[in-house]
Design a protein around this motif. Sequence first.
Motif, PDB file in Angstrom:
ATOM      1  N   LYS A  70     -56.689 -39.186   5.630  1.00  0.00           N
ATOM      2  CA  LYS A  70     -56.395 -39.443   7.047  1.00  0.00           C
ATOM      3  C   LYS A  70     -55.049 -38.817   7.410  1.00  0.00           C
ATOM      4  CE  LYS A  70     -59.080 -43.711   7.493  1.00  0.00           C
ATOM      5  NZ  LYS A  70     -59.427 -43.941   6.092  1.00  0.00           N
ATOM      6  N   TYR A  71     -54.955 -37.527   7.158  1.00  0.00           N
ATOM      7  CA  TYR A  71     -53.689 -36.807   7.273  1.00  0.00           C
ATOM      8  C   TYR A  71     -53.973 -35.429   7.833  1.00  0.00           C
ATOM      9  CZ  TYR A  71     -49.095 -35.183   5.577  1.00  0.00           C
ATOM     10  OH  TYR A  71     -47.817 -34.697   5.475  1.00  0.00           O
ATOM     11  N   ILE A  72     -53.246 -35.036   8.889  1.00  0.00           N
ATOM     12  CA  ILE A  72     -53.406 -33.696   9.426  1.00  0.00           C
ATOM     13  C   ILE A  72     -52.041 -33.018   9.509  1.00  0.00           C
ATOM     14  CG2 ILE A  72     -55.438 -34.439  10.736  1.00  0.00           C
ATOM     15  CD1 ILE A  72     -53.787 -34.069  13.303  1.00  0.00           C
ATOM     16  N   SER A  73     -52.063 -31.695   9.404  1.00  0.00           N
ATOM     17  CA  SER A  73     -50.822 -30.930   9.396  1.00  0.00           C
ATOM     18  C   SER A  73     -50.960 -29.688  10.269  1.00  0.00           C
ATOM     19  CB  SER A  73     -50.471 -30.481   7.975  1.00  0.00           C
ATOM     20  OG  SER A  73     -50.332 -31.580   7.114  1.00  0.00           O
ATOM     21  N   LEU A  74     -49.816 -29.254  10.773  1.00  0.00           N
ATOM     22  CA  LEU A  74     -49.707 -27.973  11.461  1.00  0.00           C
ATOM     23  C   LEU A  74     -48.551 -27.226  10.824  1.00  0.00           C
ATOM     24  CD1 LEU A  74     -50.572 -26.094  13.855  1.00  0.00           C
ATOM     25  CD2 LEU A  74     -48.686 -27.134  15.144  1.00  0.00           C
ATOM     26  N   PHE A  75     -48.837 -26.000  10.357  1.00  0.00           N
ATOM     27  CA  PHE A  75     -47.788 -25.166   9.786  1.00  0.00           C
ATOM     28  C   PHE A  75     -47.512 -24.005  10.739  1.00  0.00           C
ATOM     29  CE2 PHE A  75     -47.565 -27.199   5.720  1.00  0.00           C
ATOM     30  CZ  PHE A  75     -48.841 -27.697   5.513  1.00  0.00           C
ATOM     31  N   ILE A  76     -46.244 -23.728  10.943  1.00  0.00           N
ATOM     32  CA  ILE A  76     -45.820 -22.596  11.762  1.00  0.00           C
ATOM     33  C   ILE A  76     -45.018 -21.673  10.859  1.00  0.00           C
ATOM     34  CG2 ILE A  76     -44.627 -21.841  13.840  1.00  0.00           C
ATOM     35  CD1 ILE A  76     -44.811 -24.701  14.903  1.00  0.00           C
ATOM     36  N   ARG A  77     -45.514 -20.443  10.690  1.00  0.00           N
ATOM     37  CA  ARG A  77     -44.794 -19.457   9.876  1.00  0.00           C
ATOM     38  C   ARG A  77     -43.877 -18.641  10.758  1.00  0.00           C
ATOM     39  NH1 ARG A  77     -49.867 -19.539   8.261  1.00  0.00           N
ATOM     40  NH2 ARG A  77     -50.451 -17.817   9.621  1.00  0.00           N
ATOM     41  N   ASP A  78     -42.799 -18.131  10.157  1.00  0.00           N
ATOM     42  CA  ASP A  78     -41.864 -17.256  10.878  1.00  0.00           C
ATOM     43  C   ASP A  78     -41.509 -17.862  12.244  1.00  0.00           C
ATOM     44  OD1 ASP A  78     -41.951 -13.892  12.281  1.00  0.00           O
ATOM     45  OD2 ASP A  78     -40.278 -15.044  11.443  1.00  0.00           O
ATOM     46  N   SER A  79     -40.996 -19.069  12.217  1.00  0.00           N
ATOM     47  CA  SER A  79     -40.728 -19.792  13.463  1.00  0.00           C
ATOM     48  C   SER A  79     -39.717 -19.022  14.335  1.00  0.00           C
ATOM     49  CB  SER A  79     -40.208 -21.191  13.156  1.00  0.00           C
ATOM     50  OG  SER A  79     -39.057 -21.139  12.339  1.00  0.00           O
ATOM     51  N   GLN A  80     -39.930 -19.129  15.635  1.00  0.00           N
ATOM     52  CA  GLN A  80     -39.123 -18.432  16.634  1.00  0.00           C
ATOM     53  C   GLN A  80     -38.452 -19.449  17.564  1.00  0.00           C
ATOM     54  OE1 GLN A  80     -38.914 -14.924  16.612  1.00  0.00           O
ATOM     55  NE2 GLN A  80     -39.971 -15.280  14.658  1.00  0.00           N
ATOM     56  N   PRO A  81     -37.322 -19.077  18.173  1.00  0.00           N
ATOM     57  CA  PRO A  81     -36.707 -20.000  19.137  1.00  0.00           C
ATOM     58  C   PRO A  81     -37.671 -20.425  20.244  1.00  0.00           C
ATOM     59  CG  PRO A  81     -35.141 -18.295  18.549  1.00  0.00           C
ATOM     60  CD  PRO A  81     -36.451 -17.923  17.890  1.00  0.00           C
ATOM     61  N   GLY A 105     -45.592 -37.349  19.280  1.00  0.00           N
ATOM     62  CA  GLY A 105     -45.009 -36.020  19.410  1.00  0.00           C
ATOM     63  C   GLY A 105     -43.791 -35.839  18.520  1.00  0.00           C
ATOM     64  N   THR A 106     -43.645 -34.637  17.969  1.00  0.00           N
ATOM     65  CA  THR A 106     -42.463 -34.271  17.178  1.00  0.00           C
ATOM     66  C   THR A 106     -41.714 -33.181  17.929  1.00  0.00           C
ATOM     67  OG1 THR A 106     -43.504 -34.767  15.061  1.00  0.00           O
ATOM     68  CG2 THR A 106     -41.578 -33.323  15.018  1.00  0.00           C
ATOM     69  N   ARG A 107     -40.445 -33.438  18.182  1.00  0.00           N
ATOM     70  CA  ARG A 107     -39.630 -32.428  18.858  1.00  0.00           C
ATOM     71  C   ARG A 107     -39.097 -31.439  17.833  1.00  0.00           C
ATOM     72  NH1 ARG A 107     -33.886 -33.426  21.790  1.00  0.00           N
ATOM     73  NH2 ARG A 107     -33.636 -31.368  22.728  1.00  0.00           N
ATOM     74  N   LEU A 108     -39.386 -30.157  18.044  1.00  0.00           N
ATOM     75  CA  LEU A 108     -38.972 -29.086  17.152  1.00  0.00           C
ATOM     76  C   LEU A 108     -37.905 -28.227  17.820  1.00  0.00           C
ATOM     77  CD1 LEU A 108     -39.338 -27.299  14.596  1.00  0.00           C
ATOM     78  CD2 LEU A 108     -41.117 -26.076  15.865  1.00  0.00           C
ATOM     79  N   LEU A 109     -36.833 -27.977  17.100  1.00  0.00           N
ATOM     80  CA  LEU A 109     -35.769 -27.096  17.590  1.00  0.00           C
ATOM     81  C   LEU A 109     -35.592 -25.965  16.590  1.00  0.00           C
ATOM     82  CD1 LEU A 109     -33.207 -29.911  18.534  1.00  0.00           C
ATOM     83  CD2 LEU A 109     -34.766 -28.695  20.074  1.00  0.00           C
ATOM     84  N   VAL A 110     -35.801 -24.732  17.035  1.00  0.00           N
ATOM     85  CA  VAL A 110     -35.637 -23.551  16.197  1.00  0.00           C
ATOM     86  C   VAL A 110     -34.401 -22.807  16.680  1.00  0.00           C
ATOM     87  CG1 VAL A 110     -36.680 -21.431  15.328  1.00  0.00           C
ATOM     88  CG2 VAL A 110     -38.132 -23.405  15.894  1.00  0.00           C
ATOM     89  N   SER A 111     -33.411 -22.730  15.828  1.00  0.00           N
ATOM     90  CA  SER A 111     -32.142 -22.099  16.232  1.00  0.00           C
ATOM     91  C   SER A 111     -32.122 -20.638  15.804  1.00  0.00           C
ATOM     92  CB  SER A 111     -30.968 -22.841  15.606  1.00  0.00           C
ATOM     93  OG  SER A 111     -31.121 -22.914  14.201  1.00  0.00           O
ATOM     94  N   PRO A 112     -31.558 -19.767  16.671  1.00  0.00           N
ATOM     95  CA  PRO A 112     -31.502 -18.319  16.351  1.00  0.00           C
ATOM     96  C   PRO A 112     -30.577 -18.059  15.170  1.00  0.00           C
ATOM     97  CG  PRO A 112     -31.012 -18.748  18.673  1.00  0.00           C
ATOM     98  CD  PRO A 112     -31.053 -20.070  17.989  1.00  0.00           C
TER      99      PRO A 112
END
Lengths: 112, 115
Positions: A70-81, A105-112
């Motif tokens: 009962k587990y789901i995931s999302l992977f983001i490769r080469d994350s961008q701002p 919801g999960t808040r994601l912050l990708v810094s340059p």
Amino acid sequence: QKEVEQDPGPLSVPEGAIVSLNCTYSNSAFQYFMWYRQYSRKGPELLMYTYSSGNKEDGRFTAQVDKSSKYISLFIRDSQPSDSATYLCAMRMNTGFQKLVFGTGTRLLVSP
Amino acid sequence: DAGVTQSPTHLIKTRGQQVTLRCSPKSGHDTVSWYQQALGQGPQFIFQYYEEEERQRGNFPDRFSGHQFPNYSSELNVNALLLGDSALYLCASSRELGSTDYGYTFGSGTRLTVV
């Protein structure tokens, strides 16, 4: 206990990192699993959907569903701002009605 | 191809008042669902309309009511507003189950503030 649990974050990563976002759920009747991206002051935008268990890949995004855990995931490769947003997992049962049950919801912050 | 259109964008109301929010679904979609999203939370299902009938309802009081018109557009009405009704109200449209289109298209929402 909520039907769908999701860590609210924020999750801060540097540009180029691999991001892993996760949700757990309690209702074994859920069959359709979705990931939405929501920018500030905007509505959710569908990123990925998966039926039952397995993996699905679309560009830099990979969705995984493990129904036994009962587990789901999302992977983001080469994350961008530009990936900085809130990511919502959502799921629904395989019935005639289409009610979606969302995580917080999960808040994601990708810094340059 | 226009997506889901919601109006108004923002609204400020006084406690006890009534409000009507409007939604036009994406072209080709015939089902409209309404969700309430409080700050920092995920959207919560209010109800769904199909063929002008309320088909399913979430855990919301009767103060929340809706309507779907023959052109598939929809309204959400909230009576006797409470401070806790302040939220982003989202409309989502979809096609009836049986199609291969699993996409739920959301509008940008109406941000309601109750003072």
